[in-house]
Design a protein around this motif. Structure first.
Motif, PDB file in Angstrom:
ATOM      1  N   SER A 148     129.654  84.262  44.185  1.00 52.33           N
ATOM      2  CA  SER A 148     128.565  83.628  44.920  1.00 52.33           C
ATOM      3  C   SER A 148     128.929  82.187  45.263  1.00 52.33           C
ATOM      4  N   THR A 149     130.196  81.837  45.068  1.00 54.55           N
ATOM      5  CA  THR A 149     130.690  80.504  45.407  1.00 54.55           C
ATOM      6  C   THR A 149     131.984  80.653  46.207  1.00 54.55           C
ATOM      7  N   LEU A 150     132.521  79.537  46.645  1.00 54.72           N
ATOM      8  CA  LEU A 150     133.784  79.567  47.380  1.00 54.72           C
ATOM      9  C   LEU A 150     134.959  79.848  46.440  1.00 54.72           C
ATOM     10  N   PHE A 151     134.721  79.677  45.135  1.00 54.58           N
ATOM     11  CA  PHE A 151     135.779  79.932  44.143  1.00 54.58           C
ATOM     12  C   PHE A 151     135.759  81.416  43.794  1.00 54.58           C
ATOM     13  N   LYS A 152     136.823  82.130  44.095  1.00 56.85           N
ATOM     14  CA  LYS A 152     136.830  83.594  44.028  1.00 56.85           C
ATOM     15  C   LYS A 152     137.383  84.173  42.724  1.00 56.85           C
ATOM     16  N   ASP A 153     137.750  83.336  41.765  1.00 56.95           N
ATOM     17  CA  ASP A 153     138.323  83.843  40.529  1.00 56.95           C
ATOM     18  C   ASP A 153     137.352  84.795  39.824  1.00 56.95           C
ATOM     19  N   LYS A 154     137.866  85.959  39.412  1.00 62.56           N
ATOM     20  CA  LYS A 154     137.003  86.999  38.827  1.00 62.56           C
ATOM     21  C   LYS A 154     136.372  86.549  37.522  1.00 62.56           C
ATOM     22  N   GLU A 155     137.160  85.947  36.639  1.00 60.06           N
ATOM     23  CA  GLU A 155     136.614  85.522  35.348  1.00 60.06           C
ATOM     24  C   GLU A 155     135.580  84.427  35.513  1.00 60.06           C
ATOM     25  N   PHE A 156     135.831  83.483  36.419  1.00 58.55           N
ATOM     26  CA  PHE A 156     134.850  82.434  36.698  1.00 58.55           C
ATOM     27  C   PHE A 156     133.541  83.041  37.196  1.00 58.55           C
ATOM     28  N   THR A 157     133.642  84.039  38.082  1.00 57.09           N
ATOM     29  CA  THR A 157     132.452  84.687  38.638  1.00 57.09           C
ATOM     30  C   THR A 157     131.620  85.353  37.551  1.00 57.09           C
ATOM     31  N   ARG A 159     131.644  84.678  34.279  1.00 62.98           N
ATOM     32  CA  ARG A 159     131.066  83.660  33.402  1.00 62.98           C
ATOM     33  C   ARG A 159     129.867  82.985  34.063  1.00 62.98           C
ATOM     34  N   LEU A 160     129.971  82.701  35.351  1.00 63.46           N
ATOM     35  CA  LEU A 160     128.869  82.076  36.082  1.00 63.46           C
ATOM     36  C   LEU A 160     127.643  82.977  36.093  1.00 63.46           C
ATOM     37  N   HIS A 161     127.844  84.262  36.372  1.00 58.01           N
ATOM     38  CA  HIS A 161     126.709  85.179  36.444  1.00 58.01           C
ATOM     39  C   HIS A 161     126.101  85.447  35.075  1.00 58.01           C
ATOM     40  N   TYR A 166     121.557  84.444  31.280  1.00 64.26           N
ATOM     41  CA  TYR A 166     121.006  83.930  30.026  1.00 64.26           C
ATOM     42  C   TYR A 166     120.088  82.732  30.251  1.00 64.26           C
ATOM     43  N   TYR A 167     120.441  81.885  31.185  1.00 68.39           N
ATOM     44  CA  TYR A 167     119.584  80.725  31.449  1.00 68.39           C
ATOM     45  C   TYR A 167     118.249  81.177  32.034  1.00 68.39           C
ATOM     46  N   THR A 168     118.282  82.150  32.938  1.00 66.50           N
ATOM     47  CA  THR A 168     117.057  82.653  33.561  1.00 66.50           C
ATOM     48  C   THR A 168     116.165  83.364  32.553  1.00 66.50           C
ATOM     49  N   MET A 169     116.747  84.207  31.725  1.00 72.72           N
ATOM     50  CA  MET A 169     115.949  85.069  30.855  1.00 72.72           C
ATOM     51  C   MET A 169     115.491  84.370  29.574  1.00 72.72           C
ATOM     52  N   TYR A 170     116.288  83.454  29.047  1.00 66.23           N
ATOM     53  CA  TYR A 170     115.976  82.869  27.736  1.00 66.23           C
ATOM     54  C   TYR A 170     115.446  81.436  27.802  1.00 66.23           C
ATOM     55  N   PRO A 201     115.646  68.031  27.840  1.00 63.59           N
ATOM     56  CA  PRO A 201     115.542  69.382  27.263  1.00 63.59           C
ATOM     57  C   PRO A 201     116.201  70.462  28.115  1.00 63.59           C
ATOM     58  N   THR A 202     116.018  70.389  29.438  1.00 61.84           N
ATOM     59  CA  THR A 202     116.631  71.404  30.305  1.00 61.84           C
ATOM     60  C   THR A 202     118.157  71.298  30.274  1.00 61.84           C
ATOM     61  N   GLU A 203     118.674  70.055  30.132  1.00 63.50           N
ATOM     62  CA  GLU A 203     120.121  69.870  30.070  1.00 63.50           C
ATOM     63  C   GLU A 203     120.681  70.396  28.756  1.00 63.50           C
ATOM     64  N   VAL A 204     119.930  70.216  27.675  1.00 61.39           N
ATOM     65  CA  VAL A 204     120.340  70.764  26.377  1.00 61.39           C
ATOM     66  C   VAL A 204     120.424  72.284  26.453  1.00 61.39           C
ATOM     67  N   THR A 205     119.413  72.895  27.092  1.00 58.66           N
ATOM     68  CA  THR A 205     119.396  74.357  27.238  1.00 58.66           C
ATOM     69  C   THR A 205     120.589  74.839  28.051  1.00 58.66           C
ATOM     70  N   LYS A 206     120.871  74.163  29.160  1.00 64.44           N
ATOM     71  CA  LYS A 206     122.008  74.549  30.000  1.00 64.44           C
ATOM     72  C   LYS A 206     123.325  74.410  29.243  1.00 64.44           C
ATOM     73  N   LEU A 207     123.456  73.316  28.487  1.00 62.50           N
ATOM     74  CA  LEU A 207     124.690  73.094  27.741  1.00 62.50           C
ATOM     75  C   LEU A 207     124.850  74.135  26.638  1.00 62.50           C
ATOM     76  N   ALA A 208     123.754  74.468  25.956  1.00 63.31           N
ATOM     77  CA  ALA A 208     123.801  75.486  24.907  1.00 63.31           C
ATOM     78  C   ALA A 208     124.184  76.837  25.491  1.00 63.31           C
ATOM     79  N   THR A 209     123.633  77.164  26.647  1.00 60.53           N
ATOM     80  CA  THR A 209     123.968  78.426  27.311  1.00 60.53           C
ATOM     81  C   THR A 209     125.423  78.433  27.740  1.00 60.53           C
ATOM     82  N   PHE A 210     125.905  77.292  28.217  1.00 60.48           N
ATOM     83  CA  PHE A 210     127.305  77.173  28.617  1.00 60.48           C
ATOM     84  C   PHE A 210     128.230  77.403  27.424  1.00 60.48           C
ATOM     85  N   PHE A 211     127.917  76.782  26.290  1.00 61.79           N
ATOM     86  CA  PHE A 211     128.737  76.964  25.092  1.00 61.79           C
ATOM     87  C   PHE A 211     128.756  78.426  24.654  1.00 61.79           C
TER      88      PHE A 211
END
Length: 222
Positions: A148-157, A159-161, A166-170, A201-211
């Motif tokens: 869904s981005t210009l970066f086509k790497d499969k693993e990146f895609t 991980r992004l999705h 997780y960010y949307t649902m939790y 708080p939203t940044e903490v959530t995003k960072l936790a989801t990223f980790f």
């Protein structure tokens, strides 16, 4: 984003019914309209009415949320807020066999054998293997592997999705992987002093989801 494609068939219908109330200002919809939109008979509608109210009871707080047929031939939703709908979505996700397969596929297949995971999640072998096969079909159909981005790497895609899932649902409800809570908190506390401002708080959530998503199984090249 709507991840109801991961829900069981009946839970996806229940979610669609509740989402239609959330979009209706009056919170009242005729049974005929609900039946037509979801291809349900009157008998099926009555069954969903009971099941949905039981599900709402599980996620309701101090102010009960429920459906009621106040007027003959129409249902009214009481105290149905966006947060309640998010809690219902998370309830349906966590009891979905497809989601159980997804967690194994991307997080645990390098840690546990399929047999160990099946036993830990109280699933039958046939149900688990069927869910794994179905998962790939469902994910491809819903463009999970499509960049869904210009970066086509499969693993990146992937991980992004997964991050988006997780960010949307939790988000704002509960951490997705409780066993990692202490580790993630320690990481965030270590990073915080080196940042120019305190994390919101939203940044903490995003960072936790990223980790959390750092721990997914590496994608094998096809």
């Amino acid at each position: 984003m709507n991840y109801s494609y991961l829900f069981s068939k009946n839970d996806a219908i229940s979610y669609a019914i509740l989402a239609s109330f959330n979009a209706e200002t009056s919170r009242t919809i005729s049974k005929e309209a609900i039946g037509t939109a979801n291809d349900l008979t009157n008998y099926q509608l009555n069954k969903f009415f009971v099941v949905i109210n039981a599900d709402l009871m599980q996620v309701s707080g101090d102010q009960p949320c429920y459906l009621e047929e106040v007027k003959t031939g129409a249902w009214t939703a009481f105290n149905l807020e966006t947060t309640t709908l998010q809690k219902i979505a998370l309830l349906y996700l966590n009891r979905s066999s497809l989601y159980t397969a997804l967690v194994y596929r991307f997080f645990y297949d390098n840690l546990y054998t399929k047999r160990e995971y099946i036993v830990a999640n109280y699933m039958s072998s046939s149900a688990f293997y069927r869910s794994l096969d179905q998962l790939e079909v469902v994910l491809k159909k819903n463009h999970f592997y499509t960049s869904s981005t210009l970066f086509k790497d499969k693993e990146f895609t992937i991980r992004l999705h997964l991050f988006q899932l997780y960010y949307t649902m939790y988000n704002t409800l509960t951490p997705p992987f409780e066993s990692l809570n202490d580790l993630i908190s320690n990481l965030i506390n270590t990073i915080q002093p080196h940042l120019p401002t305190d994390l919101r708080p939203t940044e903490v959530t995003k960072l936790a989801t990223f980790f959390t998503n750092l721990d997914i199984t590496p994608v094998q090249s096809s």
